[in-house]
Write a protein that holds these residues in place. Structure first.
Motif, short mmCIF file in Angstrom:
data_model
loop_
_atom_site.label_atom_id
_atom_site.label_comp_id
_atom_site.label_asym_id
_atom_site.label_seq_id
_atom_site.Cartn_x
_atom_site.Cartn_y
_atom_site.Cartn_z
N UNK A 1 0.86 -1.20 0.00
CA UNK A 1 0.00 0.00 0.00
C UNK A 1 0.89 1.24 0.00
N UNK A 2 1.72 1.35 -1.02
CA UNK A 2 2.73 2.39 -1.05
C UNK A 2 2.41 3.50 -2.05
N UNK A 3 1.20 3.47 -2.63
CA UNK A 3 0.86 4.45 -3.66
C UNK A 3 1.21 3.91 -5.03
N UNK A 4 0.60 4.49 -6.07
CA UNK A 4 0.64 3.87 -7.39
C UNK A 4 2.05 3.80 -7.99
N UNK A 5 2.92 4.71 -7.62
CA UNK A 5 4.27 4.64 -8.17
C UNK A 5 5.12 3.64 -7.39
N UNK A 6 5.10 3.75 -6.07
CA UNK A 6 5.97 2.89 -5.26
C UNK A 6 5.47 1.45 -5.18
N UNK A 7 4.17 1.23 -5.22
CA UNK A 7 3.67 -0.15 -5.21
C UNK A 7 4.11 -0.87 -6.48
#
Ligand code: SF4
Length: 367
Positions: free
Chosen positions: A102-108
């Motif tokens: 659940x790290x956000x769309x870039x980090x996930x």
């Protein structure tokens, strides 16, 4: 009268004391700043605080997930962590029965891509080259209005009225967006808005006096464009650049769709109509960021691990489970098939609770 249908703006802010936290104190720096009275309902003040109260939560500072580890069947067995203490690098694998990304769309997407192994050399859940694609954000359209008298009480947070009349059904366009009166601006952002609209000079006493005079007489009406998705807008791993802990950084590529720019223009024109009908003597439409054509993923990122029912065209099933990995879930804006013409945070919350209720309702096992 221009006949707009209006509605309040849901902000996930305490309007009255709630859950042991105060009501909004109406300060002037809401966006981008920590709330001085914890009236905002972010994960830090809500679910993480509740999890900490159980005694079962550990938060590791100065630590990053380097890769997700799986066994020969694709089942996740743990996460490789890397950290730095006083310049000394450490690495450790933490075993896990279930993993939620659940790290956000870039980090996930970056983490799934960085977790490739012999079985899946291109990253977890990426057998069909879907991880990282369909990156979306929010281009903004709107207008700045100047009134003869002071109209802005400068009490935060600001947004109080919106219209959804232009989110769909616009002639010749796919989608559209919500527009609302904007957050109380800081002095420096006021300078930027007035400058972008050509209402003050770039520097000097006249610019300073212009900000002072126009700040209470200024009102912006703006909103986010529902961007058209494109498989070419994507997150990849940079082949040469790594972060401070040696993990490849994300590389973004793609372009805004012409429809996005047309929707931005439409929202600007309708916002200017609204301001003029409200008495503005000047109303200037503009887009944000100005002149932008690159992916607008600096905020509200979404779409890089889209959920679906076909493993060939999605990354997860409708419950966020990564195809081929029954105990690995992505639960954040990455799942959004489209990002909509509103701030996506409430959708992210709702989808997370939908998935978790289904998961817990199944006894913690797998459907
Ligand atoms: S305006 Fe925003 S930051 Fe300020 S008190 Fe209210 S919720 Fe908190």
């Amino acid at each position: 009268m221009i006949g707009l249908t209006t509605t309040p703006v849901p902000l996930a802010i305490n309007s009255t004391p709630y859950d042991g936290r105060a009501a909004c104190a109406r300060c002037r720096q809401c966006v981008g700043f920590a709330c001085p009275v914890e009236a905002k309902n972010g994960s830090d003040t809500t679910v993480l605080a509740r999890a900490a109260a159980t005694g079962n939560l550990s938060v590791l500072l100065g630590t990053r997930a380097e890769r997700i580890v799986t066994d020969a069947t694709g089942r996740v067995t743990g996460v490789d962590l890397v950290g730095d203490i006083g310049g000394s690098r450490w690495r450790r694998m933490v075993g896990a029965y279930d993993v939620v990304v659940a790290a956000g769309a870039i980090e996930s997407a970056r983490l799934l891509l960085a977790s490739g192994n012999e079985r899946e050399p291109n990253g977890l859940g990426n057998a069909h080259d879907q991880v990282g694609r369909h990156l979306q954000g929010h281009l903004y359209g709107g207008a700045i209005g100047i009134f003869a008298d002071a109209v802005n009480d400068l009490l935060g947070p600001g947004p109080a009225i919106s219209t959804h009349d232009f989110r769909h059904g616009n002639d010749g366009l796919v989608g559209g967006g919500m527009i609302a009166n904007e957050f109380v601006p800081t002095p420096v952002s006021t300078f930027g808005y007035l400058r972008q609209a050509g209402l003050i000079g770039p520097h000097g006493l006249a610019a300073k006096q212009g900000v002072r005079h126009l700040l209470p007489r200024m009102q912006r009406v703006v909103g986010p464009v529902q961007e058209v998705t494109s498989a070419d807008n994507r997150v990849r791993l940079d082949p040469t650049v790594t972060d401070s802990l040696g993990i490849p950084v994300a590389r973004l590529s793609g372009r805004l769709h012409p429809n996005d720019l047309a929707a931005m223009q439409l929202l600007g024109e309708r916002a200017a109509d609204w301001l003029r009908a409200s008495g503005a003597t000047t109303a200037i439409a503009y887009g944000f960021p100005p002149g932008n054509v690159a992916p607008s993923s600096g905020q509200h990122q979404a779409g890089t691990c889209r959920m679906g029912t076909d493993p060939a065209t999605s990354v997860t099933d409708p419950y966020g489970r990564v195809w081929g990995h029954p105990n690995l879930r992505v639960i954040d804006g990455s799942l959004h098939v489209t990002n909509g013409g509103v701030n996506p945070v409430l959708t992210i919350f709702a989808n997370a609770f939908r998935i978790m209720h289904t998961w817990v309702g199944s006894g913690g096992g797998y459907l």
